[in-house]
Design an enzyme around this catalytic site. Sequence first.
Site, mmCIF file in Angstrom:
data_model
loop_
_atom_site.group_PDB
_atom_site.id
_atom_site.type_symbol
_atom_site.label_atom_id
_atom_site.label_comp_id
_atom_site.label_asym_id
_atom_site.label_seq_id
_atom_site.Cartn_x
_atom_site.Cartn_y
_atom_site.Cartn_z
ATOM 1 C CG LEU A 1 36.355 42.363 41.688
ATOM 2 C CD1 LEU A 1 35.039 42.019 42.206
ATOM 3 C CD2 LEU A 1 37.307 42.390 42.825
ATOM 4 N N GLY B 1 36.601 36.131 32.520
ATOM 5 C CA GLY B 1 35.835 35.116 32.379
ATOM 6 C C GLY B 1 35.387 34.847 30.970
ATOM 7 C CG MET C 1 29.418 35.319 30.308
ATOM 8 S SD MET C 1 28.017 35.408 31.486
ATOM 9 C CE MET C 1 27.391 37.007 30.601
ATOM 10 N N GLY C 2 33.307 38.158 30.411
ATOM 11 C CA GLY C 2 33.653 39.375 30.035
ATOM 12 C C GLY C 2 34.867 39.671 31.383
ATOM 13 C CE LYS D 1 28.774 38.066 37.645
ATOM 14 N NZ LYS D 1 30.192 37.805 38.232
ATOM 15 C CG ASP E 1 29.592 27.073 35.711
ATOM 16 O OD1 ASP E 1 29.747 25.894 35.846
ATOM 17 O OD2 ASP E 1 29.899 27.835 35.363
#
Length: 514
Positions: free
Chosen positions: A13, A16, A18-19, A35, A129
Amino acid sequence: MNVIGGYALRRELGRGGMGVVHLATTPTGGLAVVKVIHPELARDPAFRRRFDREVAAARRVARFCTAPVLDAGIEDGVAYLVTEYVKGPDLAQAVREQGPPAGANLEALAVGIATALHAIHEAGVIHRDLKPSNVLLSPLGPRVIDFGIAQLVDSQTLPGQEILGTPAFMAPEQVRGEPLTPAADVYAWGGVIAFAGTGRLPFGGGSPPEVLYRIVNEGPNLAGLDEHMRAVVERAMAKDPAKRPSAQRLLDELIGGRSTPAMATQVVERTWAGTGAPPPPSPERPIAPVGPAGSEARPGKARRRWPWVAGTAVLAAALAGGLAAYTALGTPALPYHADFAASWAIGASDGGRTEQEGGAYLLTANPGWRLWKSAPLSGEPAEGIVVSSRARLVRGSGEFGVWCRGDAGTGDRYEFAVTGSGEASIGKRHAGRSTVLHGPVRVSRSADYRVVAQCAQRGGKVTLSMWLNDALVGEAADTRDPYGPGGAGVYAAPDTAKPVQVRFASFDVRPAKG
């Protein structure tokens, strides 16, 4: 890697800091977002400690207008985080493609995001965020995602990353690197609503240092917001965190009086509809009037539009608690909230018995029958509807739920079922027989179930989605002689030689997004 933690990764999808984010199938057959964290992060002992701590906190967040954390773990040195799958565009995409909402439409969005922040803060979590891309527009309303996740990645984990968050929506104290409180999220809420209402970033464009300078030293550009919303946003974006309202106070100002997250969520969901009046019933599949008691029992085997309210009057009625709208002729229009005393069939038949009980609707279905009852609606929009109901199995064993696109003459319809044993499914009823389109899948057993079903027209097919207690449990598409617009209602069917009794405490219908 195709499977992690028992979740089968279907497609990517996005990516980012983080992964990698994947759409995945859960062990029970549902959908979720997984994620997969960058391996170098998971190898850091400090990250692992933060991961366990922040995930535990995030899982305590109530589901009000959020996409909750469902699972997390570390497998073969790779950390993963599982959240509920939310079907719909993010706010940034919607504003870019459709323009900003205004008036009551913007208020509905503001209430939903404030409700999510209230739930997040009550769990002791700070989002850190909040931004338009972290607000997804689902068929049930806005859903805030990634709360508390920014805490997992810090300047010690990723060298050179001194400030976490998205510059355009950061609070002044966040820019200065000061300790954060929930007031930072309230500030970001103001920036998100300013963006949604005007289509502009609150501090303009340019390089990150330029934007950060304006955040600390200048005020946001709120030109274009109406007077009431502008006043609330201005207070939320005060430079001094102590002068900003809490998320609870935001809800109180937006709705009026003391509001709970549950009340605010119901307001958002019941007014989350497309604009315009519903079209008349299709001549190819007219909606028959409700017949005598029991006449609907059938024997058988056990460009996208903003999803906002139609106008200020509808939102005002919803906030006052009057969520059923009626035409001048007295026929319910959409959005519709059931008053079971108005035109719902009451009485006994071979199929069973229907009765009112304290504002609820009781269905007692006899063995070998499917007892289904219609809502007294004037018609279904061509793009489809979203049906929701709160139901409880009172006595016996069997399935129960809601249905859409029904024909009172033939009994054809799409059914969204849950059973007392904890299974959910989507089916197509035709000529007294059922075809399973999705499921059955195992679900968490509950005394009360909130069943939500979307029946939407997508070209030459009908897409069907089902949520149970705010979690997506399945989706299906009917391409073989799909049903046209029709009726909607509730049903119950026993699976033993004894009757089954189900209590429906609520019933709502609104247009699906086009």
